[in-house]
Design a protein around this motif. Structure first.
Motif, mmCIF file in Angstrom:
data_model
loop_
_atom_site.group_PDB
_atom_site.id
_atom_site.type_symbol
_atom_site.label_atom_id
_atom_site.label_comp_id
_atom_site.label_asym_id
_atom_site.label_seq_id
_atom_site.Cartn_x
_atom_site.Cartn_y
_atom_site.Cartn_z
ATOM 1 N N ARG A 1 0.827 -1.192 -0.327
ATOM 2 C CA ARG A 1 0.052 0.141 -0.011
ATOM 3 C C ARG A 1 1.133 1.341 -0.026
ATOM 4 O O ARG A 1 2.335 1.106 0.339
ATOM 5 C CB ARG A 1 -0.542 -0.025 1.196
ATOM 6 N N LEU A 2 0.540 2.223 -0.559
ATOM 7 C CA LEU A 2 1.119 3.164 -0.426
ATOM 8 C C LEU A 2 1.223 4.276 0.277
ATOM 9 O O LEU A 2 -0.200 4.790 0.779
ATOM 10 C CB LEU A 2 0.999 4.425 -1.864
ATOM 11 N N ILE A 3 2.098 4.776 0.479
ATOM 12 C CA ILE A 3 2.105 5.335 2.416
ATOM 13 C C ILE A 3 2.519 7.091 1.913
ATOM 14 O O ILE A 3 1.546 7.973 2.307
ATOM 15 C CB ILE A 3 3.446 5.042 3.238
ATOM 16 N N ALA A 4 3.449 7.654 0.997
ATOM 17 C CA ALA A 4 3.743 8.745 0.429
ATOM 18 C C ALA A 4 4.505 8.063 -0.435
ATOM 19 O O ALA A 4 4.492 7.253 -1.321
ATOM 20 C CB ALA A 4 4.451 9.106 1.352
ATOM 21 N N TYR A 5 3.999 9.524 -1.486
ATOM 22 C CA TYR A 5 5.096 10.371 -2.942
ATOM 23 C C TYR A 5 5.849 11.223 -2.502
ATOM 24 O O TYR A 5 5.362 12.011 -2.244
ATOM 25 C CB TYR A 5 3.759 10.191 -3.979
ATOM 26 N N ALA A 6 6.386 10.940 -3.703
ATOM 27 C CA ALA A 6 7.594 12.338 -4.148
ATOM 28 C C ALA A 6 8.334 13.095 -5.056
ATOM 29 O O ALA A 6 8.831 11.832 -5.589
ATOM 30 C CB ALA A 6 8.519 12.653 -2.627
ATOM 31 N N THR A 7 8.431 13.870 -5.456
ATOM 32 C CA THR A 7 9.482 14.130 -6.487
ATOM 33 C C THR A 7 10.561 14.807 -5.954
ATOM 34 O O THR A 7 10.320 16.093 -5.454
ATOM 35 C CB THR A 7 8.765 15.459 -7.798
ATOM 36 N N SER A 8 10.934 14.647 -6.591
ATOM 37 C CA SER A 8 13.001 15.540 -5.594
ATOM 38 C C SER A 8 13.818 16.239 -6.916
ATOM 39 O O SER A 8 13.424 15.376 -8.315
ATOM 40 C CB SER A 8 13.457 14.590 -5.391
ATOM 41 N N SER A 9 14.020 17.599 -7.576
ATOM 42 C CA SER A 9 15.154 17.771 -8.444
ATOM 43 C C SER A 9 16.440 17.935 -7.752
ATOM 44 O O SER A 9 16.301 18.598 -6.285
ATOM 45 C CB SER A 9 14.065 19.119 -9.073
ATOM 46 N N CYS A 10 17.357 18.160 -8.344
ATOM 47 C CA CYS A 10 18.557 18.059 -7.442
ATOM 48 C C CYS A 10 19.992 18.459 -8.574
ATOM 49 O O CYS A 10 19.335 18.628 -9.635
ATOM 50 C CB CYS A 10 19.090 16.052 -7.678
ATOM 51 N N LEU A 11 20.557 19.719 -7.943
ATOM 52 C CA LEU A 11 21.620 20.704 -9.456
ATOM 53 C C LEU A 11 22.941 19.324 -8.713
ATOM 54 O O LEU A 11 23.042 18.441 -7.895
ATOM 55 C CB LEU A 11 21.511 21.371 -8.028
ATOM 56 N N LEU A 12 23.310 19.379 -10.055
ATOM 57 C CA LEU A 12 24.273 18.483 -10.236
ATOM 58 C C LEU A 12 25.586 19.583 -10.715
ATOM 59 O O LEU A 12 25.461 20.482 -11.044
ATOM 60 C CB LEU A 12 24.481 17.622 -11.663
ATOM 61 N N PHE A 13 26.751 18.821 -10.279
ATOM 62 C CA PHE A 13 28.276 20.336 -10.235
ATOM 63 C C PHE A 13 29.228 19.250 -10.102
ATOM 64 O O PHE A 13 29.303 17.966 -9.467
ATOM 65 C CB PHE A 13 27.982 21.054 -8.676
ATOM 66 N N ASP A 14 30.586 19.811 -10.192
ATOM 67 C CA ASP A 14 31.468 18.917 -10.006
ATOM 68 C C ASP A 14 31.916 19.170 -8.811
ATOM 69 O O ASP A 14 31.507 19.962 -7.999
ATOM 70 C CB ASP A 14 32.732 19.629 -10.898
ATOM 71 N N SER A 15 32.428 18.129 -7.767
ATOM 72 C CA SER A 15 33.036 17.985 -6.518
ATOM 73 C C SER A 15 34.852 19.094 -6.549
ATOM 74 O O SER A 15 34.870 19.107 -7.794
ATOM 75 C CB SER A 15 32.895 16.709 -6.198
ATOM 76 N N GLU A 16 34.383 19.497 -5.426
ATOM 77 C CA GLU A 16 35.639 19.886 -4.532
ATOM 78 C C GLU A 16 37.275 18.769 -5.200
ATOM 79 O O GLU A 16 37.582 19.776 -5.640
ATOM 80 C CB GLU A 16 35.389 20.266 -3.515
ATOM 81 N N ALA A 17 37.098 17.418 -4.977
ATOM 82 C CA ALA A 17 38.079 16.660 -5.243
ATOM 83 C C ALA A 17 38.062 16.546 -7.188
ATOM 84 O O ALA A 17 39.188 16.814 -7.024
ATOM 85 C CB ALA A 17 37.694 15.419 -4.695
ATOM 86 N N SER A 18 36.957 16.186 -7.232
ATOM 87 C CA SER A 18 36.814 16.909 -9.002
ATOM 88 C C SER A 18 38.019 18.409 -9.141
ATOM 89 O O SER A 18 38.667 18.201 -10.063
ATOM 90 C CB SER A 18 35.996 16.865 -9.245
ATOM 91 N N LEU A 19 37.237 19.531 -8.736
ATOM 92 C CA LEU A 19 38.240 20.852 -9.542
ATOM 93 C C LEU A 19 39.009 20.424 -8.584
ATOM 94 O O LEU A 19 39.939 21.194 -9.414
ATOM 95 C CB LEU A 19 37.057 21.821 -8.093
ATOM 96 N N ALA A 20 39.938 20.107 -7.849
ATOM 97 C CA ALA A 20 40.933 20.304 -7.050
ATOM 98 C C ALA A 20 42.384 19.431 -8.312
ATOM 99 O O ALA A 20 43.166 19.899 -8.230
ATOM 100 C CB ALA A 20 41.461 19.619 -5.536
ATOM 101 N N GLU A 21 42.092 18.427 -8.562
ATOM 102 C CA GLU A 21 42.560 18.006 -9.141
ATOM 103 C C GLU A 21 42.351 18.344 -11.167
ATOM 104 O O GLU A 21 43.774 18.130 -11.427
ATOM 105 C CB GLU A 21 42.248 16.380 -9.782
ATOM 106 N N ARG A 22 42.154 19.285 -11.471
ATOM 107 C CA ARG A 22 41.439 19.936 -12.540
ATOM 108 C C ARG A 22 43.040 20.651 -12.955
ATOM 109 O O ARG A 22 43.325 21.973 -11.912
ATOM 110 C CB ARG A 22 40.971 20.149 -12.608
ATOM 111 N N PRO A 23 43.856 21.207 -13.712
ATOM 112 C CA PRO A 23 44.510 22.035 -13.577
ATOM 113 C C PRO A 23 44.134 23.487 -14.397
ATOM 114 O O PRO A 23 43.422 23.403 -15.129
ATOM 115 C CB PRO A 23 45.507 21.995 -15.031
ATOM 116 N N SER A 24 44.084 24.705 -13.245
ATOM 117 C CA SER A 24 43.486 25.598 -13.208
ATOM 118 C C SER A 24 44.554 26.117 -14.565
ATOM 119 O O SER A 24 45.632 26.027 -15.094
ATOM 120 C CB SER A 24 44.323 26.502 -12.250
#
Length: 182
Positions: free
Chosen positions: A153-176
């Motif tokens: 039986r359905l108790i609850a239902y939801a929709t969600s939007s997520c913002l995607l971004f480069d993680s800090e670890a990913s940014l730290a590994e990229r050459p500036s």
């Protein structure tokens, strides 16, 4: 006449340093990180112990969580608090998005729209929450989650939007761009 004191219940839990799993964001893809948490290779976030999640499964674009409704989840009305149900819905939807992300990409929930359809109690038993990705773009993703009881039986239902971004670890590994030779 004697006065009786209410019986006080206690609960305790422990957790690992959340920085351990956060450090994996730039090193593993989302599905790999979720599966490593499920296997116990990487610590799960503290919220998992706080709410008492029993089981998690992860596949590309789909995550399922299970939690047995407990008395410590209750609100003053004698049912599982809507905030606890929202934790399940938000986690399932967001982790479904996470399961589609490459290493170095992070995310955060932009919104969570929840519809509560029936109460959950200890008698409800195991609550099962399934999150699935509806659509994922370069910078945003849309997911849904449905929460059901032992009998489907359905108790609850939801929709969600997520913002995607480069993680800090990913940014730290990229050459500036500034440090690149001219």
């Amino acid at each position: 006449m004697t006065q009786t004191q209410p019986v006080t219940r206690h609960r305790s839990f422990s957790w690992s340093d959340p920085a351990e799993s956060a450090a994996q964001l730039g090193r593993r893809d989302g599905l790999g990180l979720l599966r490593a948490m499920i296997a116990g290779e990487v610590p799960a976030p503290p919220v998992m112990q706080m709410v008492g999640l029993d089981r998690i499964t992860a596949d590309p674009g789909r995550v399922t969580l299970e939690m047995t409704a407990q008395e410590f989840h209750y609100n003053p009305l004698g049912s599982v608090h809507g905030g606890v149900l929202s934790i399940l819905l938000d986690t399932a939807a967001a982790c479904a998005v996470h399961s589609t992300l490459p290493a170095g990409t992070g995310y955060t929930s932009l919104d969570l729209n929840v519809k509560f359809l029936r109460p959950a109690t200890v008698a409800t038993g195991v609550l099962r929450c399934e999150g699935t990705v509806i659509q994922r773009g370069r910078r945003t993703a849309l997911a849904k989650a449905k929460l059901t009881d032992d009998q489907g039986r359905l108790i609850a239902y939801a929709t969600s939007s997520c913002l995607l971004f480069d993680s800090e670890a990913s940014l730290a590994e990229r050459p500036s761009a500034r440090s690149a030779p001219a």
